[in-house]
Enzyme design. Sequence first.
Site, PDB file in Angstrom:
ATOM      1  N   LYS A  22       0.831  -1.204   0.000  1.00 59.24           N
ATOM      2  CA  LYS A  22       0.000   0.000   0.000  1.00 59.24           C
ATOM      3  C   LYS A  22       0.872   1.263   0.000  1.00 59.24           C
ATOM      4  CE  LYS A  22      -3.740  -0.102   2.386  1.00 59.24           C
ATOM      5  NZ  LYS A  22      -4.830  -0.059   3.371  1.00 59.24           N
ATOM      6  N   ARG A  91      -3.179   2.943   8.831  1.00 56.35           N
ATOM      7  CA  ARG A  91      -3.554   1.726   8.098  1.00 56.35           C
ATOM      8  C   ARG A  91      -2.359   0.789   7.976  1.00 56.35           C
ATOM      9  NH1 ARG A  91      -8.008   2.923   4.469  1.00 56.35           N
ATOM     10  NH2 ARG A  91      -8.677   5.043   4.844  1.00 56.35           N
ATOM     11  N   GLY A 100      -8.112  -7.415   4.903  1.00 54.24           N
ATOM     12  CA  GLY A 100      -8.900  -7.446   6.126  1.00 54.24           C
ATOM     13  C   GLY A 100      -8.252  -8.150   7.300  1.00 54.24           C
ATOM     14  N   MET A 102      -5.382  -7.357   8.969  1.00 58.93           N
ATOM     15  CA  MET A 102      -4.761  -6.519   9.994  1.00 58.93           C
ATOM     16  C   MET A 102      -5.631  -5.291  10.265  1.00 58.93           C
ATOM     17  SD  MET A 102      -0.759  -6.910   9.166  1.00 58.93           S
ATOM     18  CE  MET A 102      -0.942  -6.481   7.467  1.00 58.93           C
ATOM     19  N   ARG A 335      -3.416  -1.028  -6.378  1.00 59.90           N
ATOM     20  CA  ARG A 335      -2.482  -2.157  -6.446  1.00 59.90           C
ATOM     21  C   ARG A 335      -2.836  -2.968  -7.673  1.00 59.90           C
ATOM     22  NH1 ARG A 335      -5.523  -5.017  -1.451  1.00 59.90           N
ATOM     23  NH2 ARG A 335      -7.448  -5.203  -2.588  1.00 59.90           N
ATOM     24  N   HIS A 451     -15.382  -8.417   1.254  1.00 60.46           N
ATOM     25  CA  HIS A 451     -14.349  -9.270   1.839  1.00 60.46           C
ATOM     26  C   HIS A 451     -14.460 -10.705   1.325  1.00 60.46           C
ATOM     27  CE1 HIS A 451     -12.823 -11.899   5.086  1.00 60.46           C
ATOM     28  NE2 HIS A 451     -11.821 -11.049   5.029  1.00 60.46           N
ATOM     29  N   SER A 787      17.444 -39.736 -13.630  1.00 68.38           N
ATOM     30  CA  SER A 787      16.126 -39.171 -13.331  1.00 68.38           C
ATOM     31  C   SER A 787      16.017 -39.053 -11.808  1.00 68.38           C
ATOM     32  CB  SER A 787      15.020 -40.066 -13.885  1.00 68.38           C
ATOM     33  OG  SER A 787      13.767 -39.546 -13.503  1.00 68.38           O
ATOM     34  N   CYS A 855      11.261 -37.269 -11.823  1.00 69.27           N
ATOM     35  CA  CYS A 855       9.997 -37.996 -11.955  1.00 69.27           C
ATOM     36  C   CYS A 855       9.293 -38.150 -10.609  1.00 69.27           C
ATOM     37  CB  CYS A 855      10.202 -39.345 -12.619  1.00 69.27           C
ATOM     38  SG  CYS A 855      11.280 -40.438 -11.688  1.00 69.27           S
ATOM     39  N   TYR A 875      14.165 -32.269 -18.402  1.00 74.56           N
ATOM     40  CA  TYR A 875      12.714 -32.462 -18.427  1.00 74.56           C
ATOM     41  C   TYR A 875      12.155 -32.685 -17.031  1.00 74.56           C
ATOM     42  CZ  TYR A 875      13.558 -37.488 -17.867  1.00 74.56           C
ATOM     43  OH  TYR A 875      13.947 -38.703 -17.380  1.00 74.56           O
TER      44      TYR A 875
HETATM   45  C1  PEP Z   1      10.643 -41.145  -6.354  1.00 73.85           C
HETATM   46  O1  PEP Z   1      11.110 -41.732  -5.386  1.00 73.85           O
HETATM   47  O2  PEP Z   1      10.633 -39.908  -6.466  1.00 73.85           O
HETATM   48  C2  PEP Z   1      10.022 -41.904  -7.435  1.00 73.85           C
HETATM   49  C3  PEP Z   1       9.586 -41.303  -8.523  1.00 73.85           C
HETATM   50  O3  PEP Z   1       9.850 -43.228  -7.226  1.00 73.85           O
HETATM   51  P1  PEP Z   1       8.671 -43.854  -6.351  1.00 73.85           P
HETATM   52  O4  PEP Z   1       7.726 -42.758  -6.016  1.00 73.85           O
HETATM   53  O5  PEP Z   1       8.059 -44.882  -7.196  1.00 73.85           O
HETATM   54  O6  PEP Z   1       9.403 -44.386  -5.190  1.00 73.85           O
END
Ligand code: PEP
Length: 902
Positions: A22, A91, A100, A102, A335, A451, A787, A855, A875
């Site tokens: 603010k 304020r 709302g 504070m 804002r 609100h 991975s 993953c 990825y």
């Molecule tokens: C992990 O451990 O992040 C994974 C992808 O394998 P899982 O969840 O199957 O143990």
Amino acid sequence: MTTYVYRFSDGDKDQKDLLGGKGANLAEMTRLGLPVPPGFTITTEACRAYMRDGRLPAELRVEVTLAVREIEDTLGRRLGDFHEPLLVSVRSGAKFSMPGMMETVLNIGLNDASVKGLTEFSGDERFAYDSYRRLIQMFGKTVLGIDGELFAHALDEKKRTVGAATDVDLLAQHLRELVEEYKEIVRRESGREFPQHPREQLDMAIEAVFGSWNTDRARLYRRRERIPNDLGTAVNVVSMVFGNLGETSGTGVCFTRDPSTGHSGVYGDYLPNAQGEDVVAGIRNTLQLAELELLDPTSYAELRQAMRRLETHYRDLCDIEFTVERGKLWLLQTRVGKRTAAAAFRIATELADEHLITMDEAISRCTGAQLGQLLFPRFDPDAERVLLTRAMPASPGAAVGEIVLDNAQALERTAAGARVVLVRRETNPDDLQGMIAADGVLTARGGKTSHAAVVARGMGKCAVVGADELLVDHAAGEVRVAGRTLRAGDVIALDGRTGEVFLGDVPVVDSPVMVYIADGLEAGLAAAEDDETRSLLVAVDRVLTHADEVRRMRVRANADTAEDARRARARGAEGIGLCRTEHQFLGDRKRYLERLVLADGDEERAAALADLLPLQRADFVGLLEAMDGLPTTIRLLDPPLHEFLPDLTDLAVRVAVAEATGGADPHDVQLLAAVRHMHEQNPMLGLRGVRLGLKLPGLFALQVRAIAEATVELRRAGRDPQPEIMVPLVGSVRELQIVREEALGVLAEVGAASGVRLDDVPIGCMIELPRAALTAHRIAEEADFFSFGTNDLTQTTWGFSRDDVEGAFFAQYLENGVLTISPFETLDADGVGALVEAGVTGGRATKPGLKTGVCGEHGGDPESIHFFHDVGLDYVSCSPFRVPVARLEAGRAAASREDATA
Ligand code: PEP
Ligand code: MG
């Protein structure tokens, strides 16, 4: 020396850390030459000093004096003077908006003498005493901690005894009496007089606002919104302007675009002859902003100009609080405004079309969480429905649940597993717990800026407000509408897009954005009901297309079956990052694994494996076919054994009972001995992953053979399968080396026998143990890719059992701030993230350009995705449903980083 006080003319919009949102924006508006009442901001640093020392910094007193004098000189009025008194508001204003949560105290500077000065200035004694009684009420409650109900009750009593229907019917004389009664309440409840000295009022109010940073509800709000507790709030001291000086005055809130839909136009609420928080509190129903044009064309024109100026300057939707005092416009706050998910996408693309922002900026303004909201199902328009009422759609979504009338009911019913809709006359900050627990919010009073509306939009919760046909009788536990009496526990359905409220359960269907994601833009447009929806789909498509263009990271899906794979591919997955082969043995097929694990001797095991081969081959053919042409990471078996073997206790009981009643089945007895033998205290840290593969000779070789044969079959059929073989739970390079050698042997053998090339199949491993991350440079010698399994990596880094701890003590850890969010949900960047980074660095030191991905569940979490981008992963892989969200977030990560270096 530290400066704790900044004049509005000293700061700017980029100083939110120090001046709060603010304060920074008031400063910016002042710099732009917009009409802001003179004032100053006390910094968040002063608040932090207050929290640390338990008192205000000594220098602050002097700085406040200087700043107040400057306002006095600018306006030619003195604080608390008995001619034309200067009054100020105090304020709160933190870096992140906490609507709302504070405190605010208005009309500071009024006392027994200056109230006469205000009468003189305003020519309206009634107004002056009304302002004074508001000050005592607000000050009493917020600063002196007196129960607000006492004041409200005295007000009601006064109305009753003099026969006034509303507050406005009270005369000056009544309000004068009320002031005396309020002062008596203060005396009785706090043991002191209401402070008459304006400076004492000011100092106490400043301290109270700092103190309000740490109330329970503010802490709860911050926990939910993940705002750090140590930021502190700034305090803004602003000279008062009055919207309640008669019909040429008023107060309102406006938006430069519609925060629900994103369309540009004139949006806002206006309340003539009203002060301060009346609009936001939703106590009186407001006029639409456009009506101000009829009431006061000059102020309206000036406001429209300021709106355009602010939107151009901020290059975004702004929301603005303003007051008209006797025909003079004042801006009290602006804002960058909160908006619904649909509005976010429309506004971003429209601003890009207007060349106010680039497409990179456009995608940075649409979050994955907002896209996620648009993917939620909604009510089936063809279903039979009983309409109860229609009111203002304040926050979109579809909510079905039992009526609850207060926090206690909301918490009790949700704890019992029910879904609930919070129904209130109007909401106030004390209703926050109930709003969090509920799926939707319905109020009888208030506009789009009430609100309830603001908070629900912020939380992405469905809300319908201002349903004035609704009679909420909290005492009787009833809601009356459309000739019906509903009670707590009755089910209603809210449509946050149309504002409709239905009786009972209403079936839901896929959202149009989901149809677009799954079937493409053309199909989405064809299925859309109206132009509104079509414009949204076009906006989402533009944002996602741009995100796909700029993102560096690929997005894959975790999918175990051909069907999951197809679903993921339709949502834009560019491969499979994890196929958990143990998931192919759930249900009926569990017995195959049981037989294999419990096999007695080589012969039995070989037979069990032989039975597995055709099953697995068929699984992989399906999967690779669905992902034709795209990388498909198949992980060798990683079954937590306790999930796949019969339960030891059950089996022991069965055998004991059978033995007592005439002899147990010899198979059961044998099984029991084997299960006992394999029983583990900590199965998640036991015989899993590569360890099981090494312990059961032939298991991994069998799976590799099935992958190889499936690949041969598809390649022969002219298809393009791209399998990648992944070894789980590796801790030492030697484990991987043994498996790799064996796998290469199988690939070579199947390749030679079939005449189909298989030497291009990569063999890599999961990095999901700290040791693997720390020895990644060694492991990379044997791995074609990494991975990161951040589920297990989180479990093993923290020593948190992933199956147990969340339910056991995370609530407390969140409460006392050890955690701000579960590390199983959002990656713990400092700890687990450091290991991920070490793994990437180590791996690439050995093999530059080593392909890396993630993953674990974090692969679909927005904040974590930004981290993975930053450490250079190639990825992320996440559940099919989250693929669109991950595409957007990966794009945002890339775009914002480029922005930062531009
Ligand atoms: C992990 O451990 O992040 C994974 C992808 O394998 P899982 O969840 O199957 O143990
Ligand atoms: Mg794992």
